[in-house]
Scaffold this motif. Structure first.
Motif, PDB file in Angstrom:
ATOM      1  N   MET A   1      35.031 -77.906  31.887  1.00 17.72           N
ATOM      2  CA  MET A   1      33.608 -78.155  31.743  1.00 17.72           C
ATOM      3  C   MET A   1      33.058 -78.941  32.927  1.00 17.72           C
ATOM      4  SD  MET A   1      31.178 -77.529  29.721  1.00 17.72           S
ATOM      5  CE  MET A   1      29.585 -78.054  29.283  1.00 17.72           C
ATOM      6  N   ALA A   2      33.866 -79.862  33.469  1.00 20.73           N
ATOM      7  CA  ALA A   2      33.415 -80.651  34.614  1.00 20.73           C
ATOM      8  C   ALA A   2      33.190 -79.763  35.832  1.00 20.73           C
ATOM      9  CB  ALA A   2      34.426 -81.748  34.930  1.00 20.73           C
ATOM     10  N   ASN A   3      34.034 -78.763  36.002  1.00 21.06           N
ATOM     11  CA  ASN A   3      33.858 -77.840  37.125  1.00 21.06           C
ATOM     12  C   ASN A   3      32.581 -77.022  36.976  1.00 21.06           C
ATOM     13  OD1 ASN A   3      36.206 -78.599  38.441  1.00 21.06           O
ATOM     14  ND2 ASN A   3      37.446 -77.165  37.267  1.00 21.06           N
ATOM     15  N   VAL A   4      32.258 -76.656  35.751  1.00 22.54           N
ATOM     16  CA  VAL A   4      31.037 -75.884  35.500  1.00 22.54           C
ATOM     17  C   VAL A   4      29.808 -76.715  35.859  1.00 22.54           C
ATOM     18  CG1 VAL A   4      29.652 -74.803  33.684  1.00 22.54           C
ATOM     19  CG2 VAL A   4      32.121 -74.460  33.735  1.00 22.54           C
ATOM     20  N   ILE A   5      29.814 -77.973  35.521  1.00 26.92           N
ATOM     21  CA  ILE A   5      28.697 -78.858  35.857  1.00 26.92           C
ATOM     22  C   ILE A   5      28.555 -78.975  37.372  1.00 26.92           C
ATOM     23  CG2 ILE A   5      27.903 -81.254  35.770  1.00 26.92           C
ATOM     24  CD1 ILE A   5      29.060 -81.381  32.935  1.00 26.92           C
ATOM     25  N   THR A   6      29.674 -79.128  38.065  1.00 22.45           N
ATOM     26  CA  THR A   6      29.646 -79.245  39.525  1.00 22.45           C
ATOM     27  C   THR A   6      29.105 -77.978  40.163  1.00 22.45           C
ATOM     28  OG1 THR A   6      31.551 -80.722  39.423  1.00 22.45           O
ATOM     29  CG2 THR A   6      31.044 -79.751  41.557  1.00 22.45           C
ATOM     30  N   VAL A   7      29.599 -76.830  39.743  1.00 24.30           N
ATOM     31  CA  VAL A   7      29.153 -75.556  40.298  1.00 24.30           C
ATOM     32  C   VAL A   7      27.675 -75.329  39.989  1.00 24.30           C
ATOM     33  CG1 VAL A   7      29.401 -73.055  40.082  1.00 24.30           C
ATOM     34  CG2 VAL A   7      31.419 -74.489  40.331  1.00 24.30           C
ATOM     35  N   PHE A   8      27.266 -75.619  38.767  1.00 26.96           N
ATOM     36  CA  PHE A   8      25.863 -75.433  38.381  1.00 26.96           C
ATOM     37  C   PHE A   8      24.939 -76.283  39.245  1.00 26.96           C
ATOM     38  CE2 PHE A   8      22.178 -76.719  35.829  1.00 26.96           C
ATOM     39  CZ  PHE A   8      21.607 -75.475  35.619  1.00 26.96           C
TER      40      PHE A   8
ATOM     41  N   SER B   1      22.853 -85.877  44.629  1.00 28.17           N
ATOM     42  CA  SER B   1      24.170 -85.760  43.993  1.00 28.17           C
ATOM     43  C   SER B   1      24.708 -87.138  43.604  1.00 28.17           C
ATOM     44  CB  SER B   1      25.151 -85.017  44.895  1.00 28.17           C
ATOM     45  OG  SER B   1      25.374 -85.709  46.085  1.00 28.17           O
ATOM     46  N   PHE B   2      24.406 -88.173  44.393  1.00 29.00           N
ATOM     47  CA  PHE B   2      24.799 -89.527  44.028  1.00 29.00           C
ATOM     48  C   PHE B   2      24.109 -89.959  42.738  1.00 29.00           C
ATOM     49  CE2 PHE B   2      24.096 -94.143  44.244  1.00 29.00           C
ATOM     50  CZ  PHE B   2      25.415 -94.569  44.239  1.00 29.00           C
TER      51      PHE B   2
ATOM     52  N   TYR C   1      34.410 -86.411  34.019  1.00 26.60           N
ATOM     53  CA  TYR C   1      33.321 -85.612  34.588  1.00 26.60           C
ATOM     54  C   TYR C   1      32.840 -86.210  35.907  1.00 26.60           C
ATOM     55  CZ  TYR C   1      33.029 -83.079  30.200  1.00 26.60           C
ATOM     56  OH  TYR C   1      33.311 -82.306  29.124  1.00 26.60           O
ATOM     57  N   VAL C   2      32.705 -87.515  35.937  1.00 26.84           N
ATOM     58  CA  VAL C   2      32.255 -88.188  37.149  1.00 26.84           C
ATOM     59  C   VAL C   2      33.297 -88.055  38.258  1.00 26.84           C
ATOM     60  CG1 VAL C   2      31.504 -90.386  38.130  1.00 26.84           C
ATOM     61  CG2 VAL C   2      30.942 -89.821  35.778  1.00 26.84           C
ATOM     62  N   ALA C   3      34.559 -88.242  37.904  1.00 31.95           N
ATOM     63  CA  ALA C   3      35.629 -88.138  38.901  1.00 31.95           C
ATOM     64  C   ALA C   3      35.713 -86.732  39.479  1.00 31.95           C
ATOM     65  CB  ALA C   3      36.963 -88.537  38.273  1.00 31.95           C
ATOM     66  N   THR C   4      35.625 -85.733  38.621  1.00 37.37           N
ATOM     67  CA  THR C   4      35.674 -84.348  39.096  1.00 37.37           C
ATOM     68  C   THR C   4      34.467 -84.032  39.966  1.00 37.37           C
ATOM     69  OG1 THR C   4      36.874 -83.694  37.125  1.00 37.37           O
ATOM     70  CG2 THR C   4      35.808 -81.947  38.367  1.00 37.37           C
ATOM     71  N   PHE C   5      33.289 -84.430  39.539  1.00 33.03           N
ATOM     72  CA  PHE C   5      32.081 -84.164  40.312  1.00 33.03           C
ATOM     73  C   PHE C   5      32.144 -84.865  41.665  1.00 33.03           C
ATOM     74  CE2 PHE C   5      27.767 -85.070  41.700  1.00 33.03           C
ATOM     75  CZ  PHE C   5      27.221 -83.796  41.666  1.00 33.03           C
TER      76      PHE C   5
ATOM     77  N   TYR D   1      34.732 -85.918  43.385  1.00 35.41           N
ATOM     78  CA  TYR D   1      35.782 -85.379  44.246  1.00 35.41           C
ATOM     79  C   TYR D   1      35.347 -84.052  44.868  1.00 35.41           C
ATOM     80  CZ  TYR D   1      40.161 -83.215  45.609  1.00 35.41           C
ATOM     81  OH  TYR D   1      41.137 -82.585  46.311  1.00 35.41           O
ATOM     82  N   LYS D   2      34.800 -83.175  44.077  1.00 40.81           N
ATOM     83  CA  LYS D   2      34.432 -81.846  44.568  1.00 40.81           C
ATOM     84  C   LYS D   2      33.092 -81.844  45.292  1.00 40.81           C
ATOM     85  CE  LYS D   2      37.341 -79.557  41.396  1.00 40.81           C
ATOM     86  NZ  LYS D   2      37.675 -78.427  40.653  1.00 40.81           N
ATOM     87  N   ALA D   3      32.227 -82.780  44.978  1.00 34.52           N
ATOM     88  CA  ALA D   3      30.909 -82.828  45.605  1.00 34.52           C
ATOM     89  C   ALA D   3      31.005 -83.045  47.106  1.00 34.52           C
ATOM     90  CB  ALA D   3      30.064 -83.930  44.965  1.00 34.52           C
ATOM     91  N   VAL D   4      31.973 -83.816  47.535  1.00 31.13           N
ATOM     92  CA  VAL D   4      32.128 -84.076  48.971  1.00 31.13           C
ATOM     93  C   VAL D   4      32.372 -82.774  49.722  1.00 31.13           C
ATOM     94  CG1 VAL D   4      33.564 -85.214  50.700  1.00 31.13           C
ATOM     95  CG2 VAL D   4      32.962 -86.408  48.589  1.00 31.13           C
ATOM     96  N   PHE D   5      33.262 -81.946  49.199  1.00 26.74           N
ATOM     97  CA  PHE D   5      33.604 -80.703  49.880  1.00 26.74           C
ATOM     98  C   PHE D   5      32.485 -79.672  49.784  1.00 26.74           C
ATOM     99  CE2 PHE D   5      37.693 -82.592  48.641  1.00 26.74           C
ATOM    100  CZ  PHE D   5      38.215 -82.781  49.911  1.00 26.74           C
ATOM    101  N   VAL D   6      31.875 -79.565  48.630  1.00 28.51           N
ATOM    102  CA  VAL D   6      30.793 -78.589  48.463  1.00 28.51           C
ATOM    103  C   VAL D   6      29.583 -79.004  49.294  1.00 28.51           C
ATOM    104  CG1 VAL D   6      29.250 -77.492  46.798  1.00 28.51           C
ATOM    105  CG2 VAL D   6      31.620 -77.941  46.184  1.00 28.51           C
ATOM    106  N   TRP D   7      29.293 -80.297  49.342  1.00 25.22           N
ATOM    107  CA  TRP D   7      28.183 -80.771  50.163  1.00 25.22           C
ATOM    108  C   TRP D   7      28.428 -80.447  51.628  1.00 25.22           C
ATOM    109  CZ3 TRP D   7      28.111 -84.302  54.168  1.00 25.22           C
ATOM    110  CH2 TRP D   7      26.835 -84.622  54.646  1.00 25.22           C
ATOM    111  N   LEU D   8      29.654 -80.659  52.093  1.00 22.55           N
ATOM    112  CA  LEU D   8      29.984 -80.364  53.485  1.00 22.55           C
ATOM    113  C   LEU D   8      29.809 -78.875  53.793  1.00 22.55           C
ATOM    114  CD1 LEU D   8      31.012 -81.485  56.154  1.00 22.55           C
ATOM    115  CD2 LEU D   8      33.328 -81.035  55.347  1.00 22.55           C
TER     116      LEU D   8
END
Length: 95
Positions: free
Chosen positions: A1-8, A47-48, A62-66, A68-75
């Motif tokens: 579910m955390a990945n879905v939130i990040t992707v969305f 995103s912050f 959820y926060v940890a997953t977001f 961690y992945k937000a850095v790479f997706v933002w880049l």
């Protein structure tokens, strides 16, 4: 579910930029790059704030997953927007 939130979150940001054609040909390279840089920094700030909202409303995973992945997706999005800016300003259509 955390990945879905990040992707969305990031797909929504990408589609909003695409829908309103924020990356388009401008009068100068400086103007075009300032728009792309502003989008990248704005997305970083949003995103912050979104991570803070997740921290208040959902469990820590959820926060940890977001975060961690937000850095790479933002880049990836920042590089993509800068590339789109160069492509639009040059007037050529690369691959």
């Amino acid at each position: 579910m955390a990945n879905v939130i990040t992707v969305f979150f990031f797909v929504s940001a990408y589609l909003l930029v695409k829908k309103y054609r924020l990356i388009r040909q401008r009068n100068s390279y400086l103007s075009a790059f300032s728009v792309a840089a502003g989008l990248a920094v704005g997305l970083l700030l949003v995103s912050f704030c979104f991570a803070l909202f997740l921290g208040v409303s959902l469990p820590d995973i959820y926060v940890a997953t977001f975060a961690y992945k937000a850095v790479f997706v933002w880049l990836i999005l920042a590089i993509n927007w800068l590339w789109q800016t160069v492509k639009q300003q040059s007037g050529r259509n690369y691959a």
